[in-house]
Design a protein around this motif. Structure first.
Motif, PDB file in Angstrom:
ATOM      1  N   PRO A 159       0.645  -1.249  -0.249  1.00 37.34           N
ATOM      2  CA  PRO A 159       0.093   0.101  -0.025  1.00 37.34           C
ATOM      3  C   PRO A 159       0.927   1.412  -0.057  1.00 37.34           C
ATOM      4  O   PRO A 159       0.643   2.256  -0.766  1.00 37.34           O
ATOM      5  CB  PRO A 159      -0.886  -0.184   1.189  1.00 37.34           C
ATOM      6  CG  PRO A 159      -0.227  -1.233   2.254  1.00 37.34           C
ATOM      7  CD  PRO A 159       0.372  -2.117   1.082  1.00 37.34           C
ATOM      8  N   SER A 164       2.472   1.530  -3.555  1.00 35.64           N
ATOM      9  CA  SER A 164       1.443   2.062  -4.578  1.00 35.64           C
ATOM     10  C   SER A 164       0.627   3.317  -4.324  1.00 35.64           C
ATOM     11  O   SER A 164       0.916   4.104  -5.496  1.00 35.64           O
ATOM     12  CB  SER A 164       0.344   0.955  -4.456  1.00 35.64           C
ATOM     13  OG  SER A 164       0.804  -0.652  -4.460  1.00 35.64           O
ATOM     14  N   VAL A 165       0.620   3.747  -3.326  1.00 37.58           N
ATOM     15  CA  VAL A 165      -0.062   5.220  -3.203  1.00 37.58           C
ATOM     16  C   VAL A 165       1.155   6.203  -3.475  1.00 37.58           C
ATOM     17  O   VAL A 165       0.812   7.288  -4.239  1.00 37.58           O
ATOM     18  CB  VAL A 165      -0.330   5.352  -1.638  1.00 37.58           C
ATOM     19  CG1 VAL A 165      -0.595   6.857  -1.355  1.00 37.58           C
ATOM     20  CG2 VAL A 165      -1.613   4.480  -1.424  1.00 37.58           C
ATOM     21  N   THR A 207      -5.960   4.002   1.981  1.00 32.98           N
ATOM     22  CA  THR A 207      -5.630   2.666   1.549  1.00 32.98           C
ATOM     23  C   THR A 207      -5.066   1.821   2.495  1.00 32.98           C
ATOM     24  O   THR A 207      -5.521   0.618   2.604  1.00 32.98           O
ATOM     25  CB  THR A 207      -4.322   2.757   0.645  1.00 32.98           C
ATOM     26  OG1 THR A 207      -4.481   3.942  -0.544  1.00 32.98           O
ATOM     27  CG2 THR A 207      -3.988   1.646  -0.075  1.00 32.98           C
ATOM     28  N   CYS A 211      -7.118  -1.589   3.563  1.00 33.82           N
ATOM     29  CA  CYS A 211      -6.550  -2.720   3.597  1.00 33.82           C
ATOM     30  C   CYS A 211      -6.988  -3.478   4.932  1.00 33.82           C
ATOM     31  O   CYS A 211      -7.012  -4.792   5.055  1.00 33.82           O
ATOM     32  CB  CYS A 211      -4.956  -2.259   3.467  1.00 33.82           C
ATOM     33  SG  CYS A 211      -4.211  -2.142   1.884  1.00 33.82           S
ATOM     34  N   PRO A 245      -3.347  -3.448  -2.251  1.00 35.38           N
ATOM     35  CA  PRO A 245      -3.670  -2.638  -3.893  1.00 35.38           C
ATOM     36  C   PRO A 245      -2.663  -3.609  -4.688  1.00 35.38           C
ATOM     37  O   PRO A 245      -1.597  -3.512  -4.508  1.00 35.38           O
ATOM     38  CB  PRO A 245      -3.212  -1.404  -3.629  1.00 35.38           C
ATOM     39  CG  PRO A 245      -2.414  -1.209  -2.354  1.00 35.38           C
ATOM     40  CD  PRO A 245      -2.677  -2.500  -1.486  1.00 35.38           C
ATOM     41  N   VAL A 262      -3.035  -1.181  -9.690  1.00 31.43           N
ATOM     42  CA  VAL A 262      -2.337   0.184  -9.801  1.00 31.43           C
ATOM     43  C   VAL A 262      -1.827   0.525 -11.119  1.00 31.43           C
ATOM     44  O   VAL A 262      -2.109   1.818 -11.419  1.00 31.43           O
ATOM     45  CB  VAL A 262      -1.259   0.249  -8.618  1.00 31.43           C
ATOM     46  CG1 VAL A 262      -0.606   1.628  -8.691  1.00 31.43           C
ATOM     47  CG2 VAL A 262      -1.886   0.041  -7.240  1.00 31.43           C
ATOM     48  N   SER A 271     -13.167  -2.614  -2.755  1.00 27.14           N
ATOM     49  CA  SER A 271     -12.878  -1.808  -3.967  1.00 27.14           C
ATOM     50  C   SER A 271     -14.020  -0.822  -4.287  1.00 27.14           C
ATOM     51  O   SER A 271     -13.612   0.338  -4.854  1.00 27.14           O
ATOM     52  CB  SER A 271     -12.613  -2.751  -5.285  1.00 27.14           C
ATOM     53  OG  SER A 271     -11.451  -3.719  -4.874  1.00 27.14           O
ATOM     54  N   SER A 324     -12.446   1.745  -2.638  1.00 27.34           N
ATOM     55  CA  SER A 324     -11.236   2.362  -3.176  1.00 27.34           C
ATOM     56  C   SER A 324     -11.595   3.391  -4.261  1.00 27.34           C
ATOM     57  O   SER A 324     -11.148   4.530  -4.322  1.00 27.34           O
ATOM     58  CB  SER A 324     -10.578   1.568  -4.108  1.00 27.34           C
ATOM     59  OG  SER A 324     -10.247   0.255  -2.972  1.00 27.34           O
ATOM     60  N   THR A 337      -8.387   5.484  -4.910  1.00 25.33           N
ATOM     61  CA  THR A 337      -7.229   4.547  -5.151  1.00 25.33           C
ATOM     62  C   THR A 337      -7.662   3.532  -5.995  1.00 25.33           C
ATOM     63  O   THR A 337      -8.748   3.315  -6.511  1.00 25.33           O
ATOM     64  CB  THR A 337      -6.510   4.068  -3.939  1.00 25.33           C
ATOM     65  OG1 THR A 337      -5.423   3.416  -3.952  1.00 25.33           O
ATOM     66  CG2 THR A 337      -7.750   3.101  -2.993  1.00 25.33           C
ATOM     67  N   SER A 338      -6.961   2.282  -6.139  1.00 30.54           N
ATOM     68  CA  SER A 338      -7.055   1.425  -7.146  1.00 30.54           C
ATOM     69  C   SER A 338      -7.786   0.300  -6.657  1.00 30.54           C
ATOM     70  O   SER A 338      -8.139   0.379  -5.386  1.00 30.54           O
ATOM     71  CB  SER A 338      -5.619   0.757  -7.638  1.00 30.54           C
ATOM     72  OG  SER A 338      -5.105   0.190  -6.933  1.00 30.54           O
ATOM     73  N   MET A 363      -8.563  -3.184  -4.844  1.00 28.94           N
ATOM     74  CA  MET A 363      -8.187  -3.944  -3.894  1.00 28.94           C
ATOM     75  C   MET A 363      -8.205  -5.398  -4.118  1.00 28.94           C
ATOM     76  O   MET A 363      -9.280  -6.012  -4.535  1.00 28.94           O
ATOM     77  CB  MET A 363      -8.752  -3.731  -2.604  1.00 28.94           C
ATOM     78  CG  MET A 363      -8.639  -2.099  -2.024  1.00 28.94           C
ATOM     79  SD  MET A 363      -7.012  -1.619  -1.808  1.00 28.94           S
ATOM     80  CE  MET A 363      -6.578  -2.320  -0.143  1.00 28.94           C
TER      81      MET A 363
END
Length: 435
Positions: A32, A35-36, A57, A61, A87, A92, A276, A279, A284-285, A287
């Motif tokens: 995470p 990715s972030v 994120t 998680c 993620p 991502v 997700s 998300s 964010t993307s 999960m």
């Protein structure tokens, strides 16, 4: 422990539960964080917004780990196995690709569409998973890795000295570390790169604020739904069912439970989809449930799902501690780019590993892979290839990942039906996790 209690259902005392939960957090937190930071750096987000995105994120998680570990039986959500949710690196990469071409609001909308789509197709799991043998998934993952290496390289070029020094630090950690610490090599490399940045006088932008804060909702504005733009994430959502099949078998065997993919995979995917949706709300993307922490289970011989549930609580707490997220959000772009190159190169290597399960000497397999890679590589090496096509066609074929994945699925099906029989080795679902 009573003999009637399965090891996976054992509730440990707090003095053992907390340290074991911390080990699982250490095994999974690199995904995470890296990715972030990649998302934030690529999209040029402010320090405040980056910290908020990292907070969201980590919280997601944690919620995902709780859902998978404890489950909600009445909703058939969660496998009640010691899983973490993270993620996915491939997800991502696709998120950033969509954001780069259509804007982050469309990327968030695509996450919502893909999560809803996954919920809708779960009743057809048994039929859909057959569309994604290692041949198809390997080709797709290779294209994802190559595409994102191209995107990440300019980040290193913005400060090549610091970027290459960070690559060296990450390589050194991979060389000397072992066990759970080796799993943190990229995260420790980010920290090492930040130390180098401070020592060389690189300016850091650290946001300020209170100790606790809730993440920002819809950070890019109202999500925009574009079904064609969402195609790469829809393909990934379908492919994640094959990934979850392998992870279910791996995790069940690790904890001594008889694998039952027909029961557990839809529950795993349902939890993935629900988280997700969050998300998409928080920017964010997608999960995905991860088997990264299975090594900890095998190392400690502790199979209790309550350990990963406690790890989920710790992740939520870490996400709400804003000083931690603000410091991590201040990592310089060349350092992030170096970590990104390693992550996406590893993704590409994982794709080649999946392809190695097929018989590349067999004419059918090698032709399908070659043609799918051609379709997927063209828009990567020549972005203007489809400039003269209508907008819907540019959207569909202009994404190397989506075009290559669709080509692999179609070609595999056509060759199975009309051509020489595809090797049996490419029919088996993967037994390890896709990033």
């Amino acid at each position: 422990m009573s003999a009637a209690v399965s090891p996976v259902d054992e509730l440990l005392p707090a003095r053992r539960l907390v340290p074991l939960a911390c080990q699982h957090v250490l095994a999974g937190v690199a995904a995470p964080v890296s990715s972030v930071i990649l998302i934030a750096t690529t999209l040029k987000l402010s320090a405040d917004r980056t910290a908020s995105l990292l907070s969201a994120t980590l919280v997601l998680c944690g919620v995902g780990a709780l859902l998978q570990s404890l489950g909600v039986r009445v909703l058939r959500v969660g496998a009640r196995l010691p899983f973490l949710m993270l993620p996915g690196g491939a997800a991502v990469a696709i998120f950033l690709q969509i954001a780069g071409e259509y804007g982050p609001a469309t990327a968030s909308g695509s996450v919502l569409v893909a999560a809803a789509f996954l919920l809708c197709v779960l009743p057809f799991y048994g039929r859909l998973v057959r569309l994604f043998p290692p041949l198809v998934m390997g080709t797709t993952v290779v294209l994802i890795g190559i595409n994102m290496i191209k995107v990440t390289a300019p980040m290193v070029a913005s400060g090549p000295g610091l970027g290459f020094a960070t690559l060296g630090v990450i390589g050194l950690f991979f060389l000397v570390l072992r066990g759970v610490w080796r799993q943190m090599a990229v995260l420790l490399g980010l920290v090492g790169g930040m130390v180098l940045a401070v020592l060389t006088g690189t300016e850091l932008h650290v946001a300020h604020g209170g100790t606790f804060a809730l993440p920002e909702v819809f950070p890019y504005g109202t999500p925009h739904v574009d079904l064609l733009a969402a195609v790469p994430l829809l393909v990934f959502a379908l492919a994640s069912l094959a990934e979850a099949t392998g992870q279910t078998v791996l995790n069940s065997e690790a904890v001594g439970r008889t694998p039952d993919p027909g029961r557990d995979v839809p529950r795993i995917a349902r939890a993935d989809a629900l988280v997700s949706l969050g998300s998409g709300v928080f920017g964010t993307s997608l999960m995905v449930t991860s088997a990264e922490n299975i090594g900890i289970v095998q190392l400690t011989r502790v199979r209790s799902r309550f350990v990963t549930a406690a790890a989920g609580v710790l992740l939520i707490v870490c996400g709400l501690l804003t000083p931690l997220t603000r410091v991590l959000a201040a990592i310089p772009e060349p350092v992030v780019g170096a970590a990104g190159l390693v992550i996406y190169a590893v993704i590409a290597v994982m794709g080649f590993g999946m392809l190695s399960r097929t018989d590349l000497a067999h004419g059918t397999d090698s032709v399908v892979i070659a043609l799918a890679l051609v379709v997927g590589m063209l828009p990567i090496v020549e972005p203007g290839m489809y400039a003269g096509l209508p907008s819907w066609a540019r959207t569909l074929f202009g994404s190397g990942v989506a075009a290559g994945a669709i080509a692999a699925v179609v070609l595999c099906a056509v060759f199975r039906t009309l051509g020489p029989k595809v090797t049996a080795g490419s029919d088996a679902p993967p037994s390890d996790a896709t990033p």
